[in-house]
Design a protein around this motif. Structure first.
Motif, short mmCIF file in Angstrom:
data_model
loop_
_atom_site.label_atom_id
_atom_site.label_comp_id
_atom_site.label_asym_id
_atom_site.label_seq_id
_atom_site.Cartn_x
_atom_site.Cartn_y
_atom_site.Cartn_z
N SER A 6 33.97 42.46 25.91
CA SER A 6 32.74 42.16 25.18
C SER A 6 32.43 43.27 24.19
CB SER A 6 31.56 41.99 26.14
OG SER A 6 31.88 40.98 27.07
N THR A 7 32.56 44.51 24.62
CA THR A 7 32.25 45.63 23.71
C THR A 7 33.28 45.74 22.58
OG1 THR A 7 33.39 47.10 25.24
CG2 THR A 7 31.01 47.10 25.35
N ALA A 8 34.51 45.21 22.82
CA ALA A 8 35.52 45.26 21.76
C ALA A 8 35.47 44.04 20.85
CB ALA A 8 36.91 45.38 22.38
N GLY A 9 34.50 43.16 21.08
CA GLY A 9 34.27 42.03 20.18
C GLY A 9 34.84 40.71 20.63
N MET A 10 35.47 40.66 21.80
CA MET A 10 36.00 39.38 22.28
C MET A 10 34.92 38.66 23.09
SD MET A 10 39.17 38.70 24.88
CE MET A 10 40.58 38.62 23.82
N SER A 11 34.82 37.36 22.94
CA SER A 11 33.77 36.66 23.69
C SER A 11 34.14 36.64 25.18
CB SER A 11 33.63 35.23 23.18
OG SER A 11 34.66 34.42 23.68
N GLY A 12 33.12 36.70 25.98
CA GLY A 12 33.33 36.76 27.42
C GLY A 12 34.05 35.55 27.96
N SER A 13 33.70 34.37 27.45
CA SER A 13 34.31 33.14 27.97
C SER A 13 35.81 33.10 27.63
CB SER A 13 33.59 31.92 27.42
OG SER A 13 33.66 31.95 26.01
N VAL A 71 41.23 44.53 52.01
CA VAL A 71 39.90 44.14 51.52
C VAL A 71 39.53 44.96 50.28
CG1 VAL A 71 37.44 44.18 52.09
CG2 VAL A 71 39.08 43.35 53.77
N LEU A 72 39.84 46.25 50.32
CA LEU A 72 39.49 47.10 49.18
C LEU A 72 40.28 46.74 47.92
CD1 LEU A 72 39.12 50.61 50.91
CD2 LEU A 72 37.30 49.25 49.88
N ILE A 73 41.53 46.30 48.11
CA ILE A 73 42.32 45.90 46.94
C ILE A 73 41.72 44.64 46.30
CG2 ILE A 73 44.56 44.96 46.21
CD1 ILE A 73 45.90 46.92 48.11
N VAL A 74 41.31 43.71 47.14
CA VAL A 74 40.67 42.50 46.61
C VAL A 74 39.39 42.89 45.86
CG1 VAL A 74 39.51 40.34 47.24
CG2 VAL A 74 41.65 40.97 48.36
N LEU A 75 38.63 43.81 46.45
CA LEU A 75 37.41 44.29 45.79
C LEU A 75 37.75 44.96 44.46
CD1 LEU A 75 34.29 44.94 46.01
CD2 LEU A 75 35.00 47.14 46.94
N PHE A 76 38.80 45.79 44.48
CA PHE A 76 39.24 46.48 43.26
C PHE A 76 39.51 45.46 42.16
CE2 PHE A 76 42.10 48.47 40.34
CZ PHE A 76 41.85 49.83 40.38
N ASP A 77 40.24 44.39 42.52
CA ASP A 77 40.63 43.39 41.52
C ASP A 77 39.42 42.64 40.98
OD1 ASP A 77 43.20 44.19 41.90
OD2 ASP A 77 43.79 42.50 43.17
N VAL A 78 38.50 42.30 41.86
CA VAL A 78 37.30 41.58 41.41
C VAL A 78 36.49 42.45 40.45
CG1 VAL A 78 35.09 40.61 42.18
CG2 VAL A 78 37.17 40.13 43.46
N VAL A 79 36.29 43.72 40.83
CA VAL A 79 35.53 44.63 39.96
C VAL A 79 36.29 44.85 38.66
CG1 VAL A 79 34.62 46.98 39.74
CG2 VAL A 79 34.39 45.77 41.90
N ALA A 80 37.63 44.92 38.73
CA ALA A 80 38.43 45.13 37.52
C ALA A 80 38.25 43.97 36.55
CB ALA A 80 39.91 45.27 37.91
N LEU A 81 38.18 42.76 37.09
CA LEU A 81 37.98 41.60 36.21
C LEU A 81 36.65 41.72 35.47
CD1 LEU A 81 39.27 38.63 38.43
CD2 LEU A 81 40.36 39.65 36.44
N TYR A 82 35.60 42.16 36.20
CA TYR A 82 34.29 42.32 35.56
C TYR A 82 34.27 43.51 34.61
CZ TYR A 82 32.20 38.58 38.20
OH TYR A 82 31.90 37.34 38.68
N GLY A 83 34.98 44.57 34.98
CA GLY A 83 35.07 45.74 34.10
C GLY A 83 35.77 45.37 32.80
N GLY A 84 36.83 44.56 32.93
CA GLY A 84 37.55 44.09 31.75
C GLY A 84 36.68 43.19 30.90
N PHE A 85 35.85 42.42 31.57
CA PHE A 85 34.91 41.52 30.88
C PHE A 85 33.98 42.35 29.98
CE2 PHE A 85 30.78 39.40 30.80
CZ PHE A 85 31.10 38.11 30.41
#
Lengths: 213, 235
Positions: A132-139, A114-128
């Motif tokens: 965004s801060t590096a200038g790439m559009s979120g979509s 469960v924690l690994i799945v949580l890690f991956d979901v949060v990582a996707l949002y962290g990457g998002f």
């Protein structure tokens, strides 16, 4: 087992969220600039999936759980053994494996997955956020990452979670129950349980890469 | 009910405590004892006598270097692991030092063997534990952890746990150490199951270093282990 789930999974959520969020933010925000220079920003999806979701996510989550729960399991069971509680259980006709080890084993398997799945979901949002801060559009970031993510990655991640969880549930328990002489042996057992679990997790990660990918 | 045949206690104590057997040479003295149904037998001996290992030997938790121990006619160590666990539920056991689980309340310590070793429903188990708590007079402290209870309350709980299955034979290791004579006498009577009907008495096998004077008249046999052999003090 509910206690084990609460301690191993629920109480580890803040640590896993923090690790995952910061790691993915750093990797993505610093990679976009470098990949942009060679016109390969589309590789950000592969980078996210291969490096973070498939490899670092399971390993870092498992290490966090070893540090929190693996040490606690060894120390607790070693104390139970030294205090004569394990022997008393046998005297009462209760199998110490059923009462002490099995709930920890199952609890760790479920918790790490469960924690690994949580890690991956949060990582996707962290990457998002990093993208965004590096200038790439979120979509664009999301479409690139989701294109790279396959069902096999998800299955592999959960499989790793179950395997690493089994190691964290069993090895520290075994080391805790193997204490014989007295309380001075408890720290040694904790070290053996922790180091052994870390080594096994890395070795199995390598085997996963060699065999399944 | 319980018998020890040719067990070298001194060698056992040397193995357990890394002590030499009091300068003895030649073959070790062999310990033998037979406990009959409804008897209360107390075996006393000092720390290096090996007496403290008798309970574990009887329960099959330790293997004697030689000789044999039978419990209710069965040599427990010869059973497979599952068989040993199932067999031990027929016997009450109070280990030295109480050995209560520190992360459970006193009540849960008593519930534990019933939950894991019986087919009773949860309500039946709760009801049974309520009766035992009242009998051992620990209702007031039932919800505290062992570390929060005093020695007497912990010993009462360990006794309650040993009697949870209402066994016909109870093995008690140092059950009266550190207790006032009055409490020790009370626990002895609870363990025996009362004085009124001779036939309903449990068989008691007690080990320890000393027995309170008040209790000497209440036991059927008092045996002291000297140099590895049993000497009957009171028959």
């Amino acid at each position: 087992m509910l206690n084990q789930l609460r301690f191993t999974a629920l109480e580890a959520v803040p640590l896993v969220v923090l690790l995952s969020g910061i790691l993915s933010f750093l990797v993505i925000s610093s990679s976009i600039g470098q990949l942009g220079r060679v016109g390969a920003t589309d590789l950000i999806g592969k980078l996210m999936v291969v490096v973070i979701v498939r490899e670092l996510g399971p390993i870092l989550t498992a290490l966090a759980v070893v540090g929190r729960s693996g040490t606690a399991i060894t120390a607790e069971l070693a104390t139970n053994t030294v205090m004569g509680e394990v022997r008393a259980l046998e005297g009462l006709g209760i199998d110490p494996f059923h009462y002490l080890v099995l709930p920890r084993f199952l609890g760790c398997m479920i918790s790490v997955s469960v924690l690994i799945v949580l890690f991956d979901v949060v990582a996707l949002y962290g990457g998002f956020v990093g993208a965004s801060t590096a200038g790439m559009s979120g979509s664009r970031y999301l479409s690139i990452v989701l294109e790279s993510l396959t069902t096999q990655d998800v299955i592999l991640t959960i499989l790793k979670g179950l395997t690493f969880g089994a190691i964290i549930g069993l090895l520290p328990s075994f080391q805790g129950l193997s204490v014989r002489r007295g309380p001075t042996e408890i720290p040694q057992a904790v070290i053996r349980g922790t180091v052994g679990s870390i080594v096994l997790i890395f070795v199995l990660s390598a085997i996963f890469v060699a065999v399944l990918q | 009910m319980l018998s020890f045949e040719g067990v070298p206690l001194l060698r056992l104590s040397r193995d357990t405590f890394s002590r030499q057997p009091s300068g003895e040479r030649g073959p070790p003295a062999l310990f033998a004892l037979d406990v009959k149904a409804h008897e209360t037998v107390v075996v006393l001996g000092d720390e290096s006598s090996g007496v403290d290992a008798l309970g574990a030997l009887a329960m099959g938790l330790e293997l004697p270097p030689s000789g044999r121990t039978t419990l209710l006619g069965t040599e427990v160590r010869t059973l497979d692991r599952r068989g040993q666990l199932a067999f031990r539920r027929r016997v009450g056991y109070l280990p030295a030092g109480d050995c209560l689980l520190q992360n459970l309340s006193l009540r849960d310590n008593i519930l534990l063997p019933l939950r894991f070793g019986s087919d009773f429903r949860e309500r039946e188990i709760e009801g049974r534990v309520d009766v035992i708590l009242a009998q051992l007079r620990i209702v007031r402290v039932a919800d505290v952890r062992p570390a929060q209870a005093d020695q007497e309350e912990r010993r009462r709980t360990a006794m309650a746990r040993a009697l949870a299955f209402d066994p016909e034979l109870v093995i008690l290791e140092q059950p009266f150490d550190g207790l006032p004579d009055r409490v020790a006498a009370e626990l002895l009577e609870v363990a025996r199951g009362g004085e009124t009907a001779e036939g309903s008495r449990r068989t008691l096998f007690v080990t320890g270093q000393e027995l309170p004077t008040l209790l000497r008249s209440r036991v059927d046999r008092l045996v002291r282990v000297r140099k590895g052999q049993a000497e009957v003090v009171k028959a």
